[in-house]
Design an enzyme around this catalytic site. Structure first.
Site, PDB file in Angstrom:
ATOM      1  N   LYS A 192       0.875  -1.170   0.000  1.00 10.61           N
ATOM      2  CA  LYS A 192       0.000   0.000   0.000  1.00 10.61           C
ATOM      3  C   LYS A 192       0.914   1.222   0.000  1.00 10.61           C
ATOM      4  O   LYS A 192       1.621   1.493   0.968  1.00 10.61           O
ATOM      5  CB  LYS A 192      -0.897  -0.034   1.246  1.00 10.61           C
ATOM      6  CG  LYS A 192      -2.003   0.991   1.243  1.00 10.61           C
ATOM      7  CD  LYS A 192      -1.536   2.228   1.938  1.00 10.61           C
ATOM      8  CE  LYS A 192      -2.552   3.319   1.951  1.00 10.61           C
ATOM      9  NZ  LYS A 192      -1.899   4.611   1.728  1.00 10.61           N
ATOM     10  N   GLU A 266       7.376  -0.593  12.200  1.00 12.36           N
ATOM     11  CA  GLU A 266       8.526   0.324  12.204  1.00 12.36           C
ATOM     12  C   GLU A 266       7.938   1.713  12.385  1.00 12.36           C
ATOM     13  O   GLU A 266       7.291   2.241  11.477  1.00 12.36           O
ATOM     14  CB  GLU A 266       9.275   0.260  10.861  1.00 12.36           C
ATOM     15  CG  GLU A 266       9.798  -1.108  10.485  1.00 12.36           C
ATOM     16  CD  GLU A 266      11.006  -1.532  11.290  1.00 12.36           C
ATOM     17  OE1 GLU A 266      11.587  -0.687  12.000  1.00 12.36           O
ATOM     18  OE2 GLU A 266      11.367  -2.708  11.209  1.00 12.36           O
ATOM     19  N   CYS A 301      12.765   8.835  10.444  1.00 20.04           N
ATOM     20  CA  CYS A 301      12.415   8.265  11.748  1.00 20.04           C
ATOM     21  C   CYS A 301      13.656   8.095  12.614  1.00 20.04           C
ATOM     22  O   CYS A 301      13.559   8.049  13.827  1.00 20.04           O
ATOM     23  CB  CYS A 301      11.697   6.945  11.537  1.00 20.04           C
ATOM     24  SG  CYS A 301      12.542   5.924  10.348  1.00 20.04           S
ATOM     25  N   GLU A 402       7.981  13.497  18.234  1.00 22.96           N
ATOM     26  CA  GLU A 402       8.647  13.455  16.931  1.00 22.96           C
ATOM     27  C   GLU A 402       8.124  14.617  16.076  1.00 22.96           C
ATOM     28  O   GLU A 402       6.933  14.678  15.760  1.00 22.96           O
ATOM     29  CB  GLU A 402       8.332  12.124  16.248  1.00 22.96           C
ATOM     30  CG  GLU A 402       9.046  11.973  14.922  1.00 22.96           C
ATOM     31  CD  GLU A 402       8.744  10.641  14.263  1.00 22.96           C
ATOM     32  OE1 GLU A 402       7.560  10.280  14.163  1.00 22.96           O
ATOM     33  OE2 GLU A 402       9.698   9.968  13.849  1.00 22.96           O
TER      34      GLU A 402
HETATM   35  P1  NAD Z   1       1.303   7.475   8.750  1.00 21.49           P
HETATM   36  O1  NAD Z   1       1.246   6.590   9.930  1.00 21.49           O
HETATM   37  O2  NAD Z   1       0.369   8.617   8.662  1.00 21.49           O
HETATM   38  O3  NAD Z   1       1.042   6.617   7.408  1.00 21.49           O
HETATM   39  C1  NAD Z   1       1.839   5.528   7.048  1.00 21.49           C
HETATM   40  C2  NAD Z   1       1.065   4.671   6.073  1.00 21.49           C
HETATM   41  O4  NAD Z   1      -0.050   4.110   6.756  1.00 21.49           O
HETATM   42  C3  NAD Z   1       0.475   5.422   4.876  1.00 21.49           C
HETATM   43  O5  NAD Z   1       0.526   4.612   3.732  1.00 21.49           O
HETATM   44  C4  NAD Z   1      -0.954   5.647   5.306  1.00 21.49           C
HETATM   45  O6  NAD Z   1      -1.846   5.791   4.229  1.00 21.49           O
HETATM   46  C5  NAD Z   1      -1.231   4.358   6.054  1.00 21.49           C
HETATM   47  N1  NAD Z   1      -2.327   4.442   7.017  1.00 21.49           N
HETATM   48  C6  NAD Z   1      -2.803   5.528   7.649  1.00 21.49           C
HETATM   49  N2  NAD Z   1      -3.857   5.193   8.433  1.00 21.49           N
HETATM   50  C7  NAD Z   1      -4.018   3.848   8.300  1.00 21.49           C
HETATM   51  C8  NAD Z   1      -4.934   2.902   8.859  1.00 21.49           C
HETATM   52  N3  NAD Z   1      -5.885   3.282   9.707  1.00 21.49           N
HETATM   53  N4  NAD Z   1      -4.798   1.615   8.501  1.00 21.49           N
HETATM   54  C9  NAD Z   1      -3.839   1.221   7.654  1.00 21.49           C
HETATM   55  N5  NAD Z   1      -2.954   2.071   7.073  1.00 21.49           N
HETATM   56  C10 NAD Z   1      -3.048   3.367   7.407  1.00 21.49           C
HETATM   57  O7  NAD Z   1       2.813   7.911   8.636  1.00 21.49           O
HETATM   58  P2  NAD Z   1       3.449   8.920   7.569  1.00 21.49           P
HETATM   59  O8  NAD Z   1       3.021  10.283   7.975  1.00 21.49           O
HETATM   60  O9  NAD Z   1       3.190   8.449   6.180  1.00 21.49           O
HETATM   61  O10 NAD Z   1       4.998   8.721   7.832  1.00 21.49           O
HETATM   62  C11 NAD Z   1       5.667   9.396   8.829  1.00 21.49           C
HETATM   63  C12 NAD Z   1       5.845   8.532  10.042  1.00 21.49           C
HETATM   64  O11 NAD Z   1       6.452   7.304   9.672  1.00 21.49           O
HETATM   65  C13 NAD Z   1       6.768   9.130  11.068  1.00 21.49           C
HETATM   66  O12 NAD Z   1       6.230   8.980  12.355  1.00 21.49           O
HETATM   67  C14 NAD Z   1       8.048   8.329  10.930  1.00 21.49           C
HETATM   68  O13 NAD Z   1       8.829   8.288  12.068  1.00 21.49           O
HETATM   69  C15 NAD Z   1       7.517   7.004  10.539  1.00 21.49           C
HETATM   70  N6  NAD Z   1       8.538   6.231   9.835  1.00 21.49           N
HETATM   71  C16 NAD Z   1       9.142   5.183  10.477  1.00 21.49           C
HETATM   72  C17 NAD Z   1      10.153   4.462   9.860  1.00 21.49           C
HETATM   73  C18 NAD Z   1      10.834   3.337  10.555  1.00 21.49           C
HETATM   74  O14 NAD Z   1      11.475   2.541   9.882  1.00 21.49           O
HETATM   75  N7  NAD Z   1      10.742   3.197  11.865  1.00 21.49           N
HETATM   76  C19 NAD Z   1      10.541   4.794   8.571  1.00 21.49           C
HETATM   77  C20 NAD Z   1       9.912   5.849   7.932  1.00 21.49           C
HETATM   78  C21 NAD Z   1       8.904   6.559   8.575  1.00 21.49           C
END
Ligand code: NAD
Length: 500
Positions: A192, A266, A301, A402
């Protein structure tokens, strides 16, 4: 006007007059959403520019993708490992000449600067496919020495259908953490893509299409609450591998947990970066700069967003860091000269402002660097210069939450036990950085930090093969490594045979 729903070169550019119409990739076909609805993809470089439209997938589309993956699973899982290995190597070979194009598309799609982030990210995708191709034969069991009258052994089996949910900040890199490991161990996959930056993932699928049977990889697009959640609750999904924010991840884990699906997470971080008094040098400043992830607009992250400077070198180290940061160029991410590109969207840009205002309102806060006045921030792209705030207290929001923006909180320390206590006083535990020439102090500290990834005397340098993942609220499970592949994408079957 020419439109296509099939991904493929040439990739969209800012100069294109018309946005590219993409399809989702399901069961080997490029398809629109069942509803026919689409989502505009706006480049962070220019808020007025729609560069593409992607399908707004919903539950019905998620269901199609999961069914396609289920149908493809038995044959894919049954292949000799060398055939899956060959498929991954061919994908890597086809991706390699596209690295530059993929890097440019990453810059357009995510705002990540070409030289400092987008190109390395596209390169990492290729090397990670090769790395996991090499591990194909490691998906194997063990034999227990039970004597000549019995045979007792294990088999490593794939989990089934894996839903990989990706964030927008570095889509190709995060896809590289999940996709090759899941595929090579015999799973089929539904990715996704993040709604804000889906294009490189669709283009990756167009390359994989040439080498994978239909349904082995599927990519859906749309909003998280719609198509994302539909995957998480789908009975046909055996494993949810999620990368994103801690708040969303916690909701995903509880939904998946209700039906006892496998889950790995993650999530976010607020990582400490500790500088000892013997490390007040220009080389360390360079590494600390890498750790700040300013070159990724702080949208990482693993950003070392809490900088702990020993009081003996606090001022002189900070002077050097500020001098170095003030030479960074914030600019068009497609340009080679830009060190820092754009924040992903207006909402995130405003969120960063909110944190800065909150930080500036705290009693006793200092401002060591504020690059904003030198920039026409936000016009027409979501540009944002770095900001360094000092005299920060570990209990302020800017030290606890964060920010995911180019904002560094600087804290002062004197005592080793005390800095370790402050570093660990966080609900996050993703990364950490320790800078000390005294190796005893460095290693003692590294071992005491509650983070999944601790770097000593370096600010960056992730290698395929290293275990990657968080402790505490930063996640569960590991990726990017042999053990991550085995623990994250396989299960053990024990076979006992009575002989004779
Ligand atoms: P997000 O949690 O808003 O979204 C991540 C993904 O999840 C997107 O594809 C989104 O559409 C999907 N999503 C959102 N709501 C959902 C639901 N209810 N059910 C299933 N999927 C859903 O995060 P973001 O804003 O896209 O990314 C930023 C965040 O990601 C930051 O907090 C960052 O730290 C984290 N991040 C972590 C890592 C890691 O490896 N630990 C790497 C990159 C980013």
């Amino acid at each position: 006007m020419t439109t296509t729903t099939t991904a493929g070169t040439p990739y969209p550019r800012l100069e294109d007059e018309q946005p590219r119409d993409y399809g989702m990739f399901i069961g080997g076909q490029w398809v629109q959403a069942a509803s026919g609805e689409t989502i505009d993809v706006i480049t962070p470089i220019d808020r007025t520019k729609v560069i593409a439209r992607t399908p707004r997938g919903r539950a019905e589309d998620a269901d199609k993708a999961v069914r396609a993956a289920r149908d493809a699973f038995p044959a894919w899982a049954a292949l000799p490992f060398a055939e899956r290995q060959r498929a991954l190597l061919r994908i890597a070979d086809d991706l390699e000449p596209l690295v530059e194009d993929l890097a440019r598309l990453t810059a357009l799609d995510t705002g990540n600067a070409l030289r400092t982030q987008a190109r390395p990210e596209a390169g990492l995708l290729v090397s990670t496919f090769r790395y996991f191709a090499g591990l194909a034969g490691e998906v194997k069991g063990v034999t227990l020495p039970t004597g000549s009258e019995a045979l007792s052994y294990t088999r490593r089996l794939p989990l089934g259908v894996v839903a990989g949910i990706l964030p927008w900040n570095s889509p190709l890199m995060i896809a590289a953490f999940k996709l090759p490991a899941a595929l090579v161990s015999g799973n089929t996959v539904v990715l996704k893509a993040a709604e804000d930056a889906p294009l490189t993932i669709l283009e990756l699928a167009a390359v994989c299409e040439r080498h994978l049977p239909p349904g082995v990889l599927n990519v859906v697009t749309g909003y998280g609450a719609e198509v994302g959640e539909a995957l998480v609750v789908h009975e046909g999904v055996d494993k949810v591998s999620f990368t994103g924010s801690t708040a969303t991840g916690s909701g995903v884990a509880s939904l998946a947990g209700r039906r006892l699906a496998h889950v790995s997470l993650e999530l976010g971080g607020k990582s400490p970066c500790i500088v000892f008094p013997d490390s007040d040098t220009d080389e360390v400043v360079e590494q600390v700069l890498l750790a700040t992830r300013f070159a990724r607009q702080g949208q990482s992250c693993t950003s070392g967003s809490r900088l702990f400077l020993h009081e003996d070198v606090h001022d002189s180290f900070l002077d050097k860091l500020v001098a170095r940061v003030s030479r960074l160029k914030v600019g068009d991410p497609r340009e080679e000269s830009s060190d820092i590109g754009c924040i992903i969207n207006e909402r995130q840009w405003q969120r960063v402002q909110g944190y800065i205002e909150d930080g500036l309102a705290q009693d006793g806060v200092g401002v060591a660097y504020d690059g904003r006045p030198a920039l026409t921030v936000g016009e027409p792209g979501f540009y944002h210069a770095p900001m360094i705030l000092t005299q920060v207290s570990n209990d302020w929001r800017i030290a606890r939450e964060e920010i995911f923006g180019p904002v560094l909180s600087v804290l002062r320390w004197r005592d080793e036990d005390d800095v370790v206590r402050m570093a660990n006083d966080s609900h996050y535990g993703l990364a950490a950085f320790v800078f000390a020439r005294d190796l005893g102090a460095a290693m003692r500290t590294a071992h005491r930090i509650e983070s999944g990834w601790v770097q000593v005397n370096q600010g960056g340098g992730q290698q395929p093969g290293q275990s990657y993942g968080g402790m505490k609220a930063s996640g569960q499970g590991r990726e990017f490594s042999l053990e991550g592949m085995l623990e994250g994408f396989t299960q053990i079957q024990q076979i006992n045979v009575r002989l004779g």
